[in-house]
Write a protein that holds these residues in place. Structure first.
Motif, PDB file in Angstrom:
ATOM      1  N   TYR A  25     -19.990 -13.323  -3.599  1.00  0.00           N
ATOM      2  CA  TYR A  25     -19.000 -13.183  -2.674  1.00  0.00           C
ATOM      3  C   TYR A  25     -19.129 -12.936  -1.306  1.00  0.00           C
ATOM      4  CZ  TYR A  25     -16.731 -12.728  -7.299  1.00  0.00           C
ATOM      5  OH  TYR A  25     -16.338 -13.216  -8.785  1.00  0.00           O
ATOM      6  N   THR A  68     -11.630   0.080  -9.785  1.00  0.00           N
ATOM      7  CA  THR A  68     -12.677  -0.752  -9.982  1.00  0.00           C
ATOM      8  C   THR A  68     -13.784  -0.683  -8.785  1.00  0.00           C
ATOM      9  OG1 THR A  68     -11.207  -2.310 -11.184  1.00  0.00           O
ATOM     10  CG2 THR A  68     -13.392  -3.088 -10.809  1.00  0.00           C
ATOM     11  N   VAL A  69     -14.797  -0.095  -8.999  1.00  0.00           N
ATOM     12  CA  VAL A  69     -15.893  -0.289  -8.370  1.00  0.00           C
ATOM     13  C   VAL A  69     -16.413  -1.443  -7.940  1.00  0.00           C
ATOM     14  CG1 VAL A  69     -18.112   0.734  -7.553  1.00  0.00           C
ATOM     15  CG2 VAL A  69     -16.390   2.144  -8.745  1.00  0.00           C
ATOM     16  N   LYS A  70     -16.485  -1.899  -6.416  1.00  0.00           N
ATOM     17  CA  LYS A  70     -16.878  -3.161  -6.014  1.00  0.00           C
ATOM     18  C   LYS A  70     -18.193  -2.821  -5.124  1.00  0.00           C
ATOM     19  CE  LYS A  70     -12.674  -3.457  -4.896  1.00  0.00           C
ATOM     20  NZ  LYS A  70     -11.715  -2.967  -6.085  1.00  0.00           N
ATOM     21  N   LYS A  74     -22.755  -7.690  -5.473  1.00  0.00           N
ATOM     22  CA  LYS A  74     -22.487  -9.052  -5.471  1.00  0.00           C
ATOM     23  C   LYS A  74     -21.644  -9.673  -4.363  1.00  0.00           C
ATOM     24  CE  LYS A  74     -22.222  -9.454 -10.653  1.00  0.00           C
ATOM     25  NZ  LYS A  74     -21.395  -9.179 -11.644  1.00  0.00           N
ATOM     26  N   ILE A  76      -1.021 -13.475 -11.581  1.00  0.00           N
ATOM     27  CA  ILE A  76      -1.649 -13.723  -9.979  1.00  0.00           C
ATOM     28  C   ILE A  76      -0.714 -13.559  -9.097  1.00  0.00           C
ATOM     29  CG2 ILE A  76      -2.597 -15.631  -8.460  1.00  0.00           C
ATOM     30  CD1 ILE A  76      -4.654 -16.229 -10.391  1.00  0.00           C
ATOM     31  N   PHE A  84      -8.507 -11.296  -2.072  1.00  0.00           N
ATOM     32  CA  PHE A  84      -9.479 -12.114  -2.688  1.00  0.00           C
ATOM     33  C   PHE A  84     -10.008 -11.706  -3.807  1.00  0.00           C
ATOM     34  CE2 PHE A  84     -14.237 -12.882  -1.878  1.00  0.00           C
ATOM     35  CZ  PHE A  84     -14.330 -14.393  -2.010  1.00  0.00           C
ATOM     36  N   THR A  85     -10.308 -10.233  -3.795  1.00  0.00           N
ATOM     37  CA  THR A  85     -11.043  -9.743  -5.020  1.00  0.00           C
ATOM     38  C   THR A  85     -10.029  -9.681  -6.106  1.00  0.00           C
ATOM     39  OG1 THR A  85     -10.515  -7.338  -4.171  1.00  0.00           O
ATOM     40  CG2 THR A  85     -12.867  -8.215  -3.713  1.00  0.00           C
ATOM     41  N   VAL A  86      -9.017  -9.204  -5.952  1.00  0.00           N
ATOM     42  CA  VAL A  86      -7.827  -9.047  -6.958  1.00  0.00           C
ATOM     43  C   VAL A  86      -7.934 -10.478  -7.972  1.00  0.00           C
ATOM     44  CG1 VAL A  86      -5.353  -8.877  -7.582  1.00  0.00           C
ATOM     45  CG2 VAL A  86      -6.535  -7.247  -6.043  1.00  0.00           C
ATOM     46  N   ASN A  87      -7.566 -11.430  -7.104  1.00  0.00           N
ATOM     47  CA  ASN A  87      -7.488 -12.840  -7.804  1.00  0.00           C
ATOM     48  C   ASN A  87      -8.714 -13.278  -8.283  1.00  0.00           C
ATOM     49  OD1 ASN A  87      -4.674 -12.604  -7.784  1.00  0.00           O
ATOM     50  ND2 ASN A  87      -4.610 -13.643  -5.607  1.00  0.00           N
ATOM     51  N   HIS A  88      -9.914 -12.756  -7.988  1.00  0.00           N
ATOM     52  CA  HIS A  88     -11.242 -13.322  -8.502  1.00  0.00           C
ATOM     53  C   HIS A  88     -11.676 -12.297  -9.546  1.00  0.00           C
ATOM     54  CE1 HIS A  88     -10.776 -15.945  -4.971  1.00  0.00           C
ATOM     55  NE2 HIS A  88     -11.531 -16.745  -5.816  1.00  0.00           N
ATOM     56  N   SER A  89     -11.114 -11.335  -9.620  1.00  0.00           N
ATOM     57  CA  SER A  89     -11.613 -10.191 -10.584  1.00  0.00           C
ATOM     58  C   SER A  89     -12.832  -9.793 -10.434  1.00  0.00           C
ATOM     59  CB  SER A  89     -11.625 -10.696 -12.091  1.00  0.00           C
ATOM     60  OG  SER A  89     -10.571 -11.222 -12.364  1.00  0.00           O
ATOM     61  N   VAL A  90     -13.290  -9.313  -9.016  1.00  0.00           N
ATOM     62  CA  VAL A  90     -14.690  -9.068  -8.694  1.00  0.00           C
ATOM     63  C   VAL A  90     -14.797  -7.634  -9.015  1.00  0.00           C
ATOM     64  CG1 VAL A  90     -16.176  -8.447  -6.622  1.00  0.00           C
ATOM     65  CG2 VAL A  90     -14.587 -10.499  -6.279  1.00  0.00           C
ATOM     66  N   ASN A  91     -15.778  -7.307  -9.957  1.00  0.00           N
ATOM     67  CA  ASN A  91     -16.085  -6.049 -10.146  1.00  0.00           C
ATOM     68  C   ASN A  91     -17.519  -5.934 -10.321  1.00  0.00           C
ATOM     69  OD1 ASN A  91     -16.577  -6.698 -13.152  1.00  0.00           O
ATOM     70  ND2 ASN A  91     -14.003  -6.752 -12.988  1.00  0.00           N
ATOM     71  N   ASP A  92     -18.065  -4.878 -11.019  1.00  0.00           N
ATOM     72  CA  ASP A  92     -19.370  -4.484 -11.285  1.00  0.00           C
ATOM     73  C   ASP A  92     -19.743  -5.119 -12.628  1.00  0.00           C
ATOM     74  OD1 ASP A  92     -20.044  -3.733  -8.906  1.00  0.00           O
ATOM     75  OD2 ASP A  92     -20.301  -1.705  -9.274  1.00  0.00           O
ATOM     76  N   LYS A  99      -6.234  -2.911  -8.739  1.00  0.00           N
ATOM     77  CA  LYS A  99      -7.548  -2.352  -8.997  1.00  0.00           C
ATOM     78  C   LYS A  99      -8.523  -1.398  -8.109  1.00  0.00           C
ATOM     79  CE  LYS A  99      -7.525  -6.750 -11.686  1.00  0.00           C
ATOM     80  NZ  LYS A  99      -7.905  -8.042 -11.745  1.00  0.00           N
ATOM     81  N   TRP A 116     -14.472 -15.478   1.749  1.00  0.00           N
ATOM     82  CA  TRP A 116     -13.303 -15.166   2.510  1.00  0.00           C
ATOM     83  C   TRP A 116     -13.665 -15.102   3.995  1.00  0.00           C
ATOM     84  CZ3 TRP A 116      -8.377 -14.471   1.011  1.00  0.00           C
ATOM     85  CH2 TRP A 116      -7.545 -14.092   2.096  1.00  0.00           C
TER      86      TRP A 116
END
Lengths: 209, 209
Positions: B171, B81-83, B146, B4, A200-208, B78, B189
């Motif tokens: 999210y 990448t901090v989430k 988020k 993707i 979910f996060t990889v394909n939606h580019s969730v980041n800070d 990623k 999700w």
């Protein structure tokens, strides 16, 4: 209905089932595919296709009878087939799963928990007793349990798995973050929570940012 | 690497990552695709295809360098990448997830838990504080969170979700057995634990006979 349903279809059917349960609780008699699609943010065509797989046709402009569709999903996914399972590891996750009453609706009968910590043995969680892990072989035979839900710490996962297999367990629902080394006749379902969420996060580019 | 990746590929890559972590811990330098395939009971061709997607080629007869492949998976998915995420609901499942140290390795920074039970507020779980749910809007802004991991009881799931959205959460990783009704710009999700496992039992005909 003996055809093999894909993982994704089964996953969606259980989500439709949750929605239907809500509708029935709220005494709403009919549900339409666009209503389901909107709740799940999926395409309406997808929903109609999945339901058509069950051989069920809705009424034009009214939709599906919520109750009938719910029962049909239950039959297709064999919710009435009792599946006796043990929870192995009575930590937080094991306890959370033991308290998860929804399992029963899906045919899972969690008949006992197992742990090796003296403080936990003998406790009851949601009316299910925590037994000494040593008792598992005897109780697996007694209850006919073939499924173990594995929630032990990472460091013990492989060792406990080997013990489960010796005890006659054939299906392991693995919640540990380990890939277990087992003979090919043993079925492992790696729950892999983080892998699920990463999709979910990889394909939606969730980041800070 | 902007293509993707399918859900299934991502899921398998995280499993390869677990295996590689084990290998590296055991100081084994190389791993071959048949070794991975055997552990996961999948086809060797599948493993090779997945790894080829990363643009990595193993050495003939030796396989892949475990460390390099692990880093490549981390970059692709990623992990660095901090989430920042909150756990909403400090029951057994919320606590189990708060204690799950592996999250950090995958870039998830669980910065706080939330609950509305006075006995829970102020507790620390794995060095993460449980705050009053009312404080969530303020802390979401402060931490730039988020993502919410939703582990509240079924009866509160929809109401809490609406509150999360008002607080800026975008999210939601939904562990409740409810299908949440949210605007289309909010990403949900559905963890749907039972749906995952049913995929397994339905197609393997697990039952008590």
């Amino acid at each position: 209905m003996n055809k093999i349903l894909s993982d994704k279809v089964i996953n969606r059917l259980t989500l439709y089932h949750s929605i239907l349960t809500d509708y029935i609780e709220k005494k709403i008699e009919y549900i339409s595919s666009p209503q389901i699609a909107e709740l799940l943010h999926v395409d309406n065509t997808q929903v109609r296709k999945d339901i058509a797989l069950l051989g069920y046709k809705g009424k034009c402009k009214v939709g599906y009878k919520a109750y009938d569709l719910k029962v049909l999903i239950e039959e297709t996914l064999k919710f009435k087939t009792v599946k006796t399972a043990f929870i192995v590891g009575a930590g937080n996750l094991g306890m959370a799963l033991a308290k998860y009453d929804n399992f029963e609706a899906y045919g899972f009968n969690i008949s006992a928990l197992f742990d090796n910590s003296p403080e936990k043995i003998g406790q009851k969680i949601n009316e299910k007793e925590v037994f000494n892990l040593k008792e598992l072989p005897r109780l697996a035979e007694k209850f006919g349990a073939k499924i173990a839900i594995l929630t032990v710490p990472r460091a013990y996962a492989q060792e406990v798995t080997e013990f489960l297999i010796k005890s006659g367990i054939q299906y392991i629902w693995n919640f540990t973050p380990c890939v277990l080394n087992v003979p090919s006749e043993i079925q492992i379902w790696n729950e892999n929570l983080i892998g699920n969420f990463l999709q979910f996060t990889v394909n939606h580019s969730v980041n800070d940012n």
